[in-house]
Design a protein around this motif. Structure first.
Motif, PDB file in Angstrom:
ATOM      1  N   PRO A  80      45.572  33.497  35.164  1.00 46.78           N
ATOM      2  CA  PRO A  80      46.061  32.909  33.591  1.00 46.78           C
ATOM      3  C   PRO A  80      46.554  31.537  33.641  1.00 46.78           C
ATOM      4  N   GLU A  81      47.531  31.189  34.683  1.00 52.14           N
ATOM      5  CA  GLU A  81      48.055  30.061  34.723  1.00 52.14           C
ATOM      6  C   GLU A  81      47.302  28.731  34.942  1.00 52.14           C
ATOM      7  N   ASP A  82      46.101  29.078  35.384  1.00 51.56           N
ATOM      8  CA  ASP A  82      45.221  27.958  35.435  1.00 51.56           C
ATOM      9  C   ASP A  82      44.191  27.616  34.484  1.00 51.56           C
ATOM     10  N   ARG A  83      44.244  28.346  33.377  1.00 52.44           N
ATOM     11  CA  ARG A  83      43.409  28.335  32.268  1.00 52.44           C
ATOM     12  C   ARG A  83      43.973  27.567  30.806  1.00 52.44           C
ATOM     13  N   PRO A  84      43.013  26.871  30.260  1.00 51.83           N
ATOM     14  CA  PRO A  84      43.870  26.048  29.110  1.00 51.83           C
ATOM     15  C   PRO A  84      43.817  26.979  27.924  1.00 51.83           C
ATOM     16  N   VAL A  85      44.155  28.218  28.033  1.00 54.62           N
ATOM     17  CA  VAL A  85      44.416  28.952  26.917  1.00 54.62           C
ATOM     18  C   VAL A  85      45.526  29.718  27.069  1.00 54.62           C
ATOM     19  N   LEU A 111      54.980  23.462  33.564  1.00 53.23           N
ATOM     20  CA  LEU A 111      54.181  22.212  33.872  1.00 53.23           C
ATOM     21  C   LEU A 111      54.785  21.205  34.457  1.00 53.23           C
ATOM     22  N   GLY A 112      56.355  21.047  34.399  1.00 50.70           N
ATOM     23  CA  GLY A 112      56.992  20.221  34.858  1.00 50.70           C
ATOM     24  C   GLY A 112      57.152  18.906  34.049  1.00 50.70           C
TER      25      GLY A 112
ATOM     26  N   ASP C 165      58.855  45.375  29.901  1.00 46.93           N
ATOM     27  CA  ASP C 165      57.355  45.428  29.270  1.00 46.93           C
ATOM     28  C   ASP C 165      56.703  44.556  30.258  1.00 46.93           C
ATOM     29  N   PRO C 166      55.434  45.048  30.813  1.00 45.11           N
ATOM     30  CA  PRO C 166      54.678  44.399  31.955  1.00 45.11           C
ATOM     31  C   PRO C 166      54.058  43.196  31.356  1.00 45.11           C
ATOM     32  N   ALA C 167      53.830  43.226  30.012  1.00 41.58           N
ATOM     33  CA  ALA C 167      53.367  41.913  29.332  1.00 41.58           C
ATOM     34  C   ALA C 167      54.178  40.743  29.508  1.00 41.58           C
ATOM     35  N   LEU C 168      55.659  40.937  29.896  1.00 36.08           N
ATOM     36  CA  LEU C 168      56.253  39.579  29.966  1.00 36.08           C
ATOM     37  C   LEU C 168      55.705  38.924  31.175  1.00 36.08           C
ATOM     38  N   GLU C 169      55.565  39.644  32.368  1.00 37.23           N
ATOM     39  CA  GLU C 169      54.899  38.759  33.453  1.00 37.23           C
ATOM     40  C   GLU C 169      53.367  38.197  33.194  1.00 37.23           C
ATOM     41  N   SER C 170      52.749  39.012  32.354  1.00 44.28           N
ATOM     42  CA  SER C 170      51.359  38.182  31.891  1.00 44.28           C
ATOM     43  C   SER C 170      51.862  37.151  31.310  1.00 44.28           C
ATOM     44  N   ALA C 171      52.574  37.275  30.246  1.00 38.72           N
ATOM     45  CA  ALA C 171      53.159  35.948  29.407  1.00 38.72           C
ATOM     46  C   ALA C 171      53.551  34.858  30.239  1.00 38.72           C
ATOM     47  N   ALA C 172      54.390  34.802  31.348  1.00 41.72           N
ATOM     48  CA  ALA C 172      54.860  33.940  32.107  1.00 41.72           C
ATOM     49  C   ALA C 172      53.611  33.241  32.590  1.00 41.72           C
ATOM     50  N   ALA C 173      52.828  34.046  33.123  1.00 40.88           N
ATOM     51  CA  ALA C 173      51.352  33.948  33.881  1.00 40.88           C
ATOM     52  C   ALA C 173      50.588  32.786  32.854  1.00 40.88           C
ATOM     53  N   ASP C 174      50.602  33.336  31.627  1.00 38.91           N
ATOM     54  CA  ASP C 174      49.793  32.577  30.460  1.00 38.91           C
ATOM     55  C   ASP C 174      50.541  31.354  30.192  1.00 38.91           C
ATOM     56  N   LEU C 175      52.004  31.393  30.426  1.00 42.75           N
ATOM     57  CA  LEU C 175      52.488  29.985  30.370  1.00 42.75           C
ATOM     58  C   LEU C 175      52.667  29.245  31.473  1.00 42.75           C
ATOM     59  N   TYR C 176      51.685  29.359  32.354  1.00 42.55           N
ATOM     60  CA  TYR C 176      51.719  28.383  33.463  1.00 42.55           C
ATOM     61  C   TYR C 176      52.620  28.600  34.741  1.00 42.55           C
ATOM     62  N   ALA C 177      53.344  29.850  34.794  1.00 45.83           N
ATOM     63  CA  ALA C 177      54.298  30.286  35.906  1.00 45.83           C
ATOM     64  C   ALA C 177      53.454  30.779  37.109  1.00 45.83           C
ATOM     65  N   ARG C 178      53.844  30.040  38.163  1.00 49.70           N
ATOM     66  CA  ARG C 178      53.180  30.840  39.414  1.00 49.70           C
ATOM     67  C   ARG C 178      53.547  32.116  39.684  1.00 49.70           C
ATOM     68  N   PRO C 179      52.937  32.871  40.600  1.00 47.91           N
ATOM     69  CA  PRO C 179      53.498  34.240  40.747  1.00 47.91           C
ATOM     70  C   PRO C 179      55.089  34.098  41.083  1.00 47.91           C
TER      71      PRO C 179
END
Lengths: 358, 288, 266
Positions: A80-85, A111-112, C165-179
């Motif tokens: 997910p972190e590499d997709r523009p969505v 994104l820094g 909520d497991p969605a919190l980690e998904s949300a962080a990933a969605d918002l460009y946070a690395r694992p």
């Protein structure tokens, strides 16, 4: 023109859970193109595969078959972190230990981006969703509607090319849901971002979408504009799921479609083919049996009179399946009222009867 | 998947190597020959288990049936059982009372019950001995009002041990029961009344079956540590009435018969596992 | 005609239950109250108060053996609780993400120490450490305590983790946070209260132990409960009361701390 560019193209997309006999096919080779700048809705009952599809686009799950391209770029295997969505989650998934401003600025921080830019974007986003003055509150100090706005602002802040919305209105009460519909639609027009919206609520879908994909059993049943979906359902499932319809079994005869106990309606097709007649209840008029003409449906008997405030409907018996007819409140003026037991017939508006292959 | 294994390895490894393996070795030791000053000689022997039932004559090696150890075993089970029953009789009303208080009072009561659990068990046992002694406050109070002439012997007997077990493990009974009652939907009772149950019938037909998992959990949490308990019999029993825990301990201190201690410990472990297994299987069957 | 009697139907307030609860609490506290009271006795007796004084506390603080044993106990509890908390956290993180069927075996092992009677653990550890040649002493104590502390640390941590909520980690990933960033910025801060309660529970359980420590401690690695027990051979003295009261105080502080943590995050 950029409008014609494809935001997201799905080719033969499939997702199967489990193996062997217990395998469950959640998505079955989906081919779908979502255009740039459109408000696209995935509509269907729970378990139809719409959320799975959204999760595949978002990168939270990986397909077992097929490809996903986002603005022409294959995103297979990307997390997910590499997709523009970005995604607006069903229960918002706001970070409870961060403030509104920190939630909204989270992606930019990841994104820094420079601090000043983050602050400016956060201020713009907070203003966009009308939450000025709430920047330092934590999620548990917000109402449901406010949380919803924070979730929107947070997902929009990094400027995604596509915004995914997973039943975002389902946790709100009816009144607020109405208002958020208009706001979401306005927001989409304002930002020009492609929205992919998942819902099981047909009213939401019809009111907001540019195009709708109706899903069932892991497949797309019909793709089209709201009017097309409603007025010209492609099959029984769509006709029934969207708005409800009278579905009458019939057979193609020499003079048209013959429905047992109802007479013959004009229709063409292979002689002897089993078909389904789909008629919206509000596109029928109810008349005393004595006034029946050729092409009308009947004779039928009133089984129940159902008063619902803004409309009046009747349940009629005498055919293979019970039929429903709905009159807008004004429609009764001048027309005759009926009580259970009355003998009646139905007259369809021109073009109201759709013949669907069974 | 690999990451999961990596994350689980330290804790599972530690428990397997330093808890499961030692218990397996203990079982092995129970069939070896004791060495003179503790430890074992690597020669198989069923002596430890024979000794449990028979006394071996020092001179002619004849075996005579001896119930001394069986009595200790039986007494341990009995003491733990009585303590469990007492904890239930005290714990159920207490847990019920706490669970039906308004929220503010509830957390206060809950804290009152939980705090003793956090106090060192040895300290609690010493404290109990203090008030049960002949010169303790209970005897002195009774004597000063003239109810008794000489002191009642409250300490150094089975009564004291039982009281010690109850005070040690009462919180273990109250807390799971509280959790079960807390979850109980009181509108079910209204439904029961609506369906013509009276208060007593409603309690036995509706409340008790729903609380059963909590009752079983509480019972196990008292009974299992009760059988093997060491401090209560040692301190409150004055070392006169032994329980299984003390008998095991003795084999590694004064008596230095490791295989016999290992055998007793193996029996205790087996009793515990059987009790847990029966409960787990019954729970699984009820779930199905 | 019989009138509806609300009280006869109200099963929430049953007669005698309040009294039982009050007596139960009194039964749990009375001995401790007496213990603490007599620790302030000016005289030598533990059954007659001859005025109040601090003399037994002074005696305790002047006693180097007690100080040494207390230091051993605290050091042991801190190390065991810390190591157990780290291990339990790793295990809990893996467990919430595993499939149910694969989880069952790991779950049984993690909870195993809770099912073993203490005396069995004690003698099994004694046999194990002496038979593999690790011997007795502080090192063996640390290993044994860490082992039985793991499930106690695990319980609050996994409870906190499953309520997240497991969605919190998904949300962080969605918002460009690395694992790793997801873990550092989202999971860890939200897990913190669970980590604290887990550590405190493990700490107190280690401090509470007598029987395992008494089997495993060699000369110089005596823990405080083991030392108090040895003091009992000379009978209960106000000095025993004083050092015991200090342990009560330590427990109370831990309870208050964990209560405050729980209140802040509820």
């Amino acid at each position: 023109m950029q409008d014609q560019e494809d935001a997201c193209r799905l080719t033969g997309l499939g997702r199967t859970y489990g193996k062997g006999v217990s395998a469950h096919r959640a998505l079955d080779s989906i081919d779908l193109t979502i255009r740039a700048n459109e408000f696209f809705t995935l509509l269907g009952p729970s378990g139809c595969g719409k959320t799975t599809l959204l999760r595949l686009i978002g990168g939270f799950d990986q397909p077992t078959a097929g490809e996903i391209a986002i603005f022409g770029r294959n995103v297979a295997g990307l997390p997910p972190e590499d997709r523009p969505v970005n995604t607006v989650f069903q229960n918002y998934a706001l970070f409870p230990h961060l403030t509104v401003a920190e939630n909204v600025g989270f992606a930019l921080r990841m994104l820094g981006r420079p601090k000043a830019e983050i602050a400016a974007t956060v201020a713009r986003m907070v203003a966009l969703v009308g939450l000025e003055g709430m920047e330092h509150r934590r999620p548990d100090q917000l109402s449901g509607g406010q949380k919803q706005r924070v979730a929107l602002a947070r997902a929009l802040a990094p400027g995604p090319k596509i915004l995914l919305l997973d039943e975002p209105l389902s946790a709100l009460d009816a009144k607020l849901r109405q208002r958020m519909r208009s706001e979401l639609k306005a927001l989409q027009r304002e930002t020009g971002i492609t929205f992919v919206f998942v819902t099981h609520d047909q009213d939401e879908a019809l009111a907001m979408s540019d195009r709708i994909a109706v899903m069932q059993g892991g497949r797309v049943q019909q793709l089209g504009k709201p009017e097309e979906i409603y007025e010209a359902p492609a099959n029984r499932f769509v006709a029934d799921f969207i708005g409800g319809a009278n579905l009458i079994p019939a057979r193609i005869g020499a003079r048209g479609a013959e429905a047992e106990g109802l007479g013959v309606v004009p229709a063409s097709g292979d002689l002897g083919a089993e078909v389904t007649l789909a008629i919206r209840p509000e596109r029928l008029a109810i008349l005393p049996a004595g006034q029946q003409q050729p092409g009308d449906l009947g004779p039928l008997r009133v089984a129940e009179r159902i008063y619902m405030g803004n409309e009046l409907s009747f349940r009629l018996e005498g055919a293979l399946v019970p039929l429903h007819v709905t009159l807008p409140r004004g429609g009764l003026r001048g027309a005759q009222d009926f009580t259970p037991g009355d003998a009646v017939c139905l007259r369809a508006e021109p073009g109201a009867i759709r013949v669907l292959s069974s | 998947m690999k990451l999961h294994r990596l994350l689980l390895a330290p804790s599972l490894g530690t428990i397997l190597i330093f808890m499961v393996l030692p218990i397996a070795i203990t079982t092995l030791y129970s069939v070896l020959t004791p060495a003179q000053y503790g430890g074992v000689i690597w020669k198989p022997s069923a002596e430890a288990y024979i000794r449990l039932l028979f006394e071996r004559d020092i001179f002619d090696d004849t075996l005579t049936f001896n119930t001394d150890y069986l009595q200790i075993l039986g007494r341990s089970v009995l003491q733990a059982g009585v303590a469990t029953l007492l904890c239930l009789i005290i714990g159920l009303p207490t847990a019920w009372f706490i669970a039906t208080r308004p929220p503010g009072q509830k957390s206060l009561w809950l804290m009152l019950v939980t705090v003793p659990y956090w106090v060192n068990l040895l300290v609690r046992t010493i404290a109990l001995l203090l008030i049960l002694r002949d010169e303790g406050p209970i005897n002195r109070a009774l004597q000063s009002v003239g109810l008794i002439d000489g002191p009642l012997s409250l300490a150094y007997n089975n009564f004291a041990i039982g009281l010690g077990l109850v005070s040690s493990f009462l919180p273990f009974m109250i807390l799971p029961l509280y959790a079960a009652i807390e979850r109980f939907d009181f509108s079910l009772l209204e439904a029961a009344y609506d369906l013509h149950a009276n208060r007593r019938k409603a309690f036995f037909a509706v409340v008790l079956p729903i609380l059963r998992p909590g009752l079983i959990a509480g019972g196990l949490l008292v009974f299992i540590p009760g059988i093997g308990s060491y401090l209560a019999p040692d301190i409150l029993g004055g070392g006169k009435t032994l329980m299984l825990g003390n008998l095991i301990g003795m084999q590694f201190q004064g008596s230095r018969n490791w295989p016999f201690g290992a055998a007793l410990s193996t029996i205790l472990m087996a009793v515990t596992l059987i009790a847990l297994f029966i409960v787990a299987r019954r729970a699984a069957r009820e779930d199905a | 005609m019989a009138l509806f009697d609300a009280r006869a139907k109200d099963i929430r307030n049953l007669p005698g239950f309040g009294l039982t609860a009050t007596l139960a609490v009194a039964f749990l506290y009375a001995p401790i109250v007496f213990l603490v009271l007599y620790s302030f006795n000016a005289g030598r007796s533990i059954s007659r108060l001859d005025g109040l004084s601090w003399r037994w506390y002074q005696a305790v603080f002047a006693n180097e053996e007690i100080a040494g044993a207390a230091l051993n106990s605290v050091l042991l509890a801190v190390i065991a609780a810390s190591v157990a908390t780290v291990m339990a956290t790793a295990a809990a993180l893996a467990m919430v993400r595993m499939k149910v069927r694969r989880r069952a075996a790991a779950y049984a092992v993690l909870n195993f120490p809770l099912m073993v009677p203490e005396i069995v653990t004690a003698i099994a550890s004694l046999i194990f450490f002496s038979s593999v040649g690790l011997g007795l002493g502080f090192g063996s104590l640390v290993i044994a305590h860490t082992t039985f502390c793991i499930p106690f640390a695990y319980l609050p941590i996994t409870a906190r983790l499953t309520s997240m909520d497991p969605a919190l980690e998904s949300a962080a990933a969605d918002l460009y946070a690395r694992p790793w960033t997801q873990f550092r910025l989202i999971t860890l801060p939200l897990l913190a209260p669970g980590l604290m309660s887990g550590w405190l529970l493990a700490f107190i359980v280690s401090l509470d132990d007598f029987i395992i420590s008494s089997m495993l401690s060699g000369p110089g690695s005596t823990t405080l409960p083991v030392h108090i027990y040895s003091m009992l051979r000379l009978g209960i003295t106000p000095e025993v009361n004083a050092v015991s009261s200090l342990m009560v105080l330590a427990s109370a502080l831990v309870v208050i701390t964990s209560g405050l943590i729980a209140r802040k995050h509820s």
